[in-house]
Design a protein around this motif. Sequence first.
Motif, PDB file in Angstrom:
ATOM      1  N   ASP A  88       0.689 -16.451  -3.224  1.00  0.00           N
ATOM      2  CA  ASP A  88       0.980 -17.558  -2.309  1.00  0.00           C
ATOM      3  C   ASP A  88       2.104 -18.434  -2.857  1.00  0.00           C
ATOM      4  OD1 ASP A  88      -0.988 -16.594  -0.682  1.00  0.00           O
ATOM      5  OD2 ASP A  88      -2.482 -18.127  -1.196  1.00  0.00           O
ATOM      6  N   HIS A 120      -7.298 -24.323   4.942  1.00  0.00           N
ATOM      7  CA  HIS A 120      -7.113 -23.417   6.087  1.00  0.00           C
ATOM      8  C   HIS A 120      -5.699 -23.544   6.656  1.00  0.00           C
ATOM      9  CE1 HIS A 120      -8.041 -21.051   9.633  1.00  0.00           C
ATOM     10  NE2 HIS A 120      -7.518 -22.018  10.378  1.00  0.00           N
ATOM     11  N   ARG A 121      -5.221 -24.768   6.822  1.00  0.00           N
ATOM     12  CA  ARG A 121      -3.871 -24.982   7.352  1.00  0.00           C
ATOM     13  C   ARG A 121      -2.814 -24.448   6.387  1.00  0.00           C
ATOM     14  NH1 ARG A 121      -0.292 -29.518   7.455  1.00  0.00           N
ATOM     15  NH2 ARG A 121      -1.848 -30.865   6.430  1.00  0.00           N
ATOM     16  N   LYS A 123      -3.214 -21.921   4.208  1.00  0.00           N
ATOM     17  CA  LYS A 123      -3.254 -20.464   4.275  1.00  0.00           C
ATOM     18  C   LYS A 123      -2.548 -19.945   5.524  1.00  0.00           C
ATOM     19  CE  LYS A 123      -5.667 -19.352   0.553  1.00  0.00           C
ATOM     20  NZ  LYS A 123      -5.105 -18.472  -0.513  1.00  0.00           N
ATOM     21  N   HIS A 124      -2.722 -20.675   6.627  1.00  0.00           N
ATOM     22  CA  HIS A 124      -2.084 -20.270   7.877  1.00  0.00           C
ATOM     23  C   HIS A 124      -0.559 -20.339   7.755  1.00  0.00           C
ATOM     24  CE1 HIS A 124      -1.555 -19.650  12.167  1.00  0.00           C
ATOM     25  NE2 HIS A 124      -0.836 -20.758  12.242  1.00  0.00           N
ATOM     26  N   SER A 125      -0.059 -21.400   7.150  1.00  0.00           N
ATOM     27  CA  SER A 125       1.387 -21.548   6.963  1.00  0.00           C
ATOM     28  C   SER A 125       1.939 -20.453   6.057  1.00  0.00           C
ATOM     29  CB  SER A 125       1.699 -22.921   6.365  1.00  0.00           C
ATOM     30  OG  SER A 125       1.341 -23.957   7.252  1.00  0.00           O
ATOM     31  N   ALA A 127       0.713 -17.482   5.553  1.00  0.00           N
ATOM     32  CA  ALA A 127       0.684 -16.209   6.276  1.00  0.00           C
ATOM     33  C   ALA A 127       1.878 -16.074   7.213  1.00  0.00           C
ATOM     34  CB  ALA A 127      -0.622 -16.076   7.047  1.00  0.00           C
ATOM     35  N   ILE A 128       2.233 -17.163   7.876  1.00  0.00           N
ATOM     36  CA  ILE A 128       3.398 -17.147   8.770  1.00  0.00           C
ATOM     37  C   ILE A 128       4.678 -16.912   7.984  1.00  0.00           C
ATOM     38  CG2 ILE A 128       4.831 -18.600  10.266  1.00  0.00           C
ATOM     39  CD1 ILE A 128       2.277 -19.904  11.278  1.00  0.00           C
TER      40      ILE A 128
END
Length: 325
Positions: A88, A120-121, A123-125, A127-128
């Motif tokens: 990450d 969560h936010r 991890k989402h960023s 992933a994008i």
Amino acid sequence: MPRPRRTQISVEDTPYYHCCSRVVRRAFLCGDDAYSGKNYDHRRAWVKSLLFELEAVFAIDVAAFAVMSNHLHVVLRVDIDSPNRWTDHEVLEQWHKLFKGDELTQKFAKGELVEAHEVHRLKHSIAIYRSRLCDISWFMRCLNEPIARQANQEDNCTGRFWEGRFKSQALLDEAAVLTCMAYVDLNPIRAQLADTPEQSDHTSIQLRIRAALKGEQPKNLLPFIGNERDNQPNAIAFLLSEYLELVDDTGRIIRSDKRGAISVNSAKLLARLNIPHDNWLKLTAEFGKLFHGPVGKLQALTDYCEHLEKRRRHFAASCQHFHSN
């Protein structure tokens, strides 16, 4: 109607794609503008510099490029595996070289504590960003937009610089990759902007020739295989010496003032790829006119079209130019 880019990219079938961007009418990317009397050759350096900067950030390799007077060509290889191996932190490190991200990603990248409700936010960023770093559309966006802004600023104008979206086509097999690379590298010869490949400024072939004279390969370009194929799993599946000889032979034939012929070594390479001699000359001279979609053998074309739910018949006829059977 233009198709969404996601309906043209299938890394499952091939990592190689030919992309082309063309400027709008009367705008000049590089070269002499007869209308205004200005010379824009310095913009070639803008494109090459930014292209290599992006290559170092994205998980996308540059196999070939040519910066022409009103358009540019790039042959790209998507490295889908590298971003999946990045941590990450590594993903954010790469992304932040081009974009600021947000306060949360900046905080994580600096090693500061991230609250539980923010994970969560975050991890989402990540992933994008991981997905975008191997996305050709994002790569070309990051190449074209800064060049357009810089050119408009220099011309003291606003508005569109590029002629719509960039065009991309899948290169489905080794024959398609080799042919498209040669077509791109020989653009200045066909346009009579250079007499030989080594004199073709701001092209991949010039960089490869200069490096080859030192017994090396350019660091910013996707390498060709060496003698040990297993040591270079992501390399172009030909010897550099084979490719340089083939391009030189073809360039001599293209020029009317040069005596040229396909050498024995080049003929062997074409035979290995099942490309007839006459077909090769037509393909490298008219690649852009012959192919407006995916390029490759009929079976590879069929698989590609099935995966993307396309109708093969639109592309099959032109792909017949590749093979004698």
